[in-house]
Design a protein around this motif. Structure first.
Motif, mmCIF file in Angstrom:
data_model
loop_
_atom_site.group_PDB
_atom_site.id
_atom_site.type_symbol
_atom_site.label_atom_id
_atom_site.label_comp_id
_atom_site.label_asym_id
_atom_site.label_seq_id
_atom_site.Cartn_x
_atom_site.Cartn_y
_atom_site.Cartn_z
ATOM 1 N N GLN A 125 0.966 -1.142 -0.102
ATOM 2 C CA GLN A 125 -0.220 -0.009 -0.022
ATOM 3 C C GLN A 125 1.074 1.393 0.406
ATOM 4 O O GLN A 125 0.430 1.932 -0.593
ATOM 5 C CB GLN A 125 -0.335 -0.030 1.298
ATOM 6 N N ASN A 130 -2.581 3.762 -3.501
ATOM 7 C CA ASN A 130 -4.029 3.755 -3.300
ATOM 8 C C ASN A 130 -4.694 3.888 -2.461
ATOM 9 O O ASN A 130 -5.188 2.720 -1.602
ATOM 10 C CB ASN A 130 -3.941 2.624 -4.866
ATOM 11 N N GLU A 132 -8.208 2.706 -2.418
ATOM 12 C CA GLU A 132 -8.397 1.811 -2.321
ATOM 13 C C GLU A 132 -7.764 0.750 -2.097
ATOM 14 O O GLU A 132 -8.649 -0.055 -0.762
ATOM 15 C CB GLU A 132 -9.403 1.112 -3.567
ATOM 16 N N ALA A 135 -7.961 1.186 2.093
ATOM 17 C CA ALA A 135 -9.181 0.438 2.263
ATOM 18 C C ALA A 135 -9.226 -1.184 2.457
ATOM 19 O O ALA A 135 -9.679 -1.508 4.139
ATOM 20 C CB ALA A 135 -10.403 0.905 1.681
ATOM 21 N N LEU A 136 -8.074 -2.316 2.279
ATOM 22 C CA LEU A 136 -8.371 -3.187 1.906
ATOM 23 C C LEU A 136 -7.318 -3.583 3.764
ATOM 24 O O LEU A 136 -7.837 -4.950 3.988
ATOM 25 C CB LEU A 136 -7.757 -3.695 0.725
ATOM 26 N N LYS A 215 -7.461 -9.136 -5.052
ATOM 27 C CA LYS A 215 -8.273 -7.344 -5.013
ATOM 28 C C LYS A 215 -7.293 -6.322 -5.350
ATOM 29 O O LYS A 215 -7.831 -5.442 -5.922
ATOM 30 C CB LYS A 215 -9.783 -6.571 -3.412
ATOM 31 N N ILE A 219 -5.880 -3.777 -7.749
ATOM 32 C CA ILE A 219 -6.295 -2.358 -7.732
ATOM 33 C C ILE A 219 -4.986 -1.557 -8.746
ATOM 34 O O ILE A 219 -4.887 -0.332 -8.759
ATOM 35 C CB ILE A 219 -6.636 -1.865 -6.240
#
Length: 228
Positions: A125, A130, A132, A135-136, A215, A219
């Motif tokens: 990350q 990012n 998104e 958030a994951l 995911k 992404i």
């Protein structure tokens, strides 16, 4: 990927749940990006290996517990217990007391492997920055609130038993002794605050981690090899 009817201890479960091969092209394909991909994938595969190993151990342990119970019930018969200990050694290559203690090693491996996934997920990350993926990562943390405490208790076992630790880089007394608490669904142990921390890592939890990582890779711009 159907794994619902496959035992976690079976090799097929390992091969089914392992992450597929991802690639990335164009200017995004750098040595650093590929390294982050490989480290995160390897950490997840370590988790799956630790889970499979624990399940195999637990299956065999149930068999040993049952055979020991039968040996105890038949202890009036000369040599019943010693014959059971001999069978444990023949089956595992370990004395019965060491085999029993190996349960802690399996739990330690699980907590270490999941923590490695978390650490490498954070680095992943940080590289892509990012929202998104962030958030994951947060969803991962919320799904495993006891991870840090359990991992730290294993990693600093000797300090915990002495009730010693560090706060702000300085030595400090911690609140309570280390205890393991029976929890069939995971690992439960007292933390440095004297409370209880629980870490559950099984089939469903591991599948959830896999889903989050898949995911995150997509992404970040990775594609499956067979999509090229």
């Amino acid at each position: 990927m159907a794994v619902e009817n496959i035992e976690v201890s079976c090799p097929e479960f390992y091969w089914r749940i392992c992450l597929p091969q991802f690639q990335i092209d164009g200017e995004a394909r750098t040595e650093e990006v590929l390294r982050e991909r490989d480290l995160l994938s390897s950490a997840f595969h370590l988790l799956v290996a630790a889970l499979s190993d624990r399940e195999q151990y637990q299956q065999f342990s149930r068999h040993l517990v049952q055979s020991r119970r039968e040996a105890v019930l038949g202890s009036a018969k000369p040599g019943a217990i010693s014959n059971w200990r001999k069978s444990v050694f023949e089956s595992t290559g370990l004395p019965d007391k060491i085999w029993t203690a190996a349960s802690q090693l399996r739990n330690q491996s699980i907590s270490y492997a999941l923590h490695q996934v978390f650490i490498n997920f954070k680095r992943f990350q940080k590289h892509f920055e990012n929202p998104e993926i962030e958030a994951l990562l947060k969803e991962f943390e919320e799904a495993h609130p006891g991870l840090k405490d359990v991992r730290d208790s294993f990693a600093h076992y000797d300090d915990r038993m002495r009730r010693e630790g560090k706060v702000g880089g300085k030595k400090a007394k911690i609140s309570g002794p280390l205890f393991y608490v029976a929890d069939p669904g995971g690992i439960a142990m007292t933390n440095s605050e004297g409370g209880l921390s629980t870490l559950r890592v099984g089939r469903e939890e591991t599948l959830h981690v896999r889903e989050l990582l898949l995911k995150a890779f997509k992404i970040a711009g990775f594609r499956l090899m067979d999509e090229w």
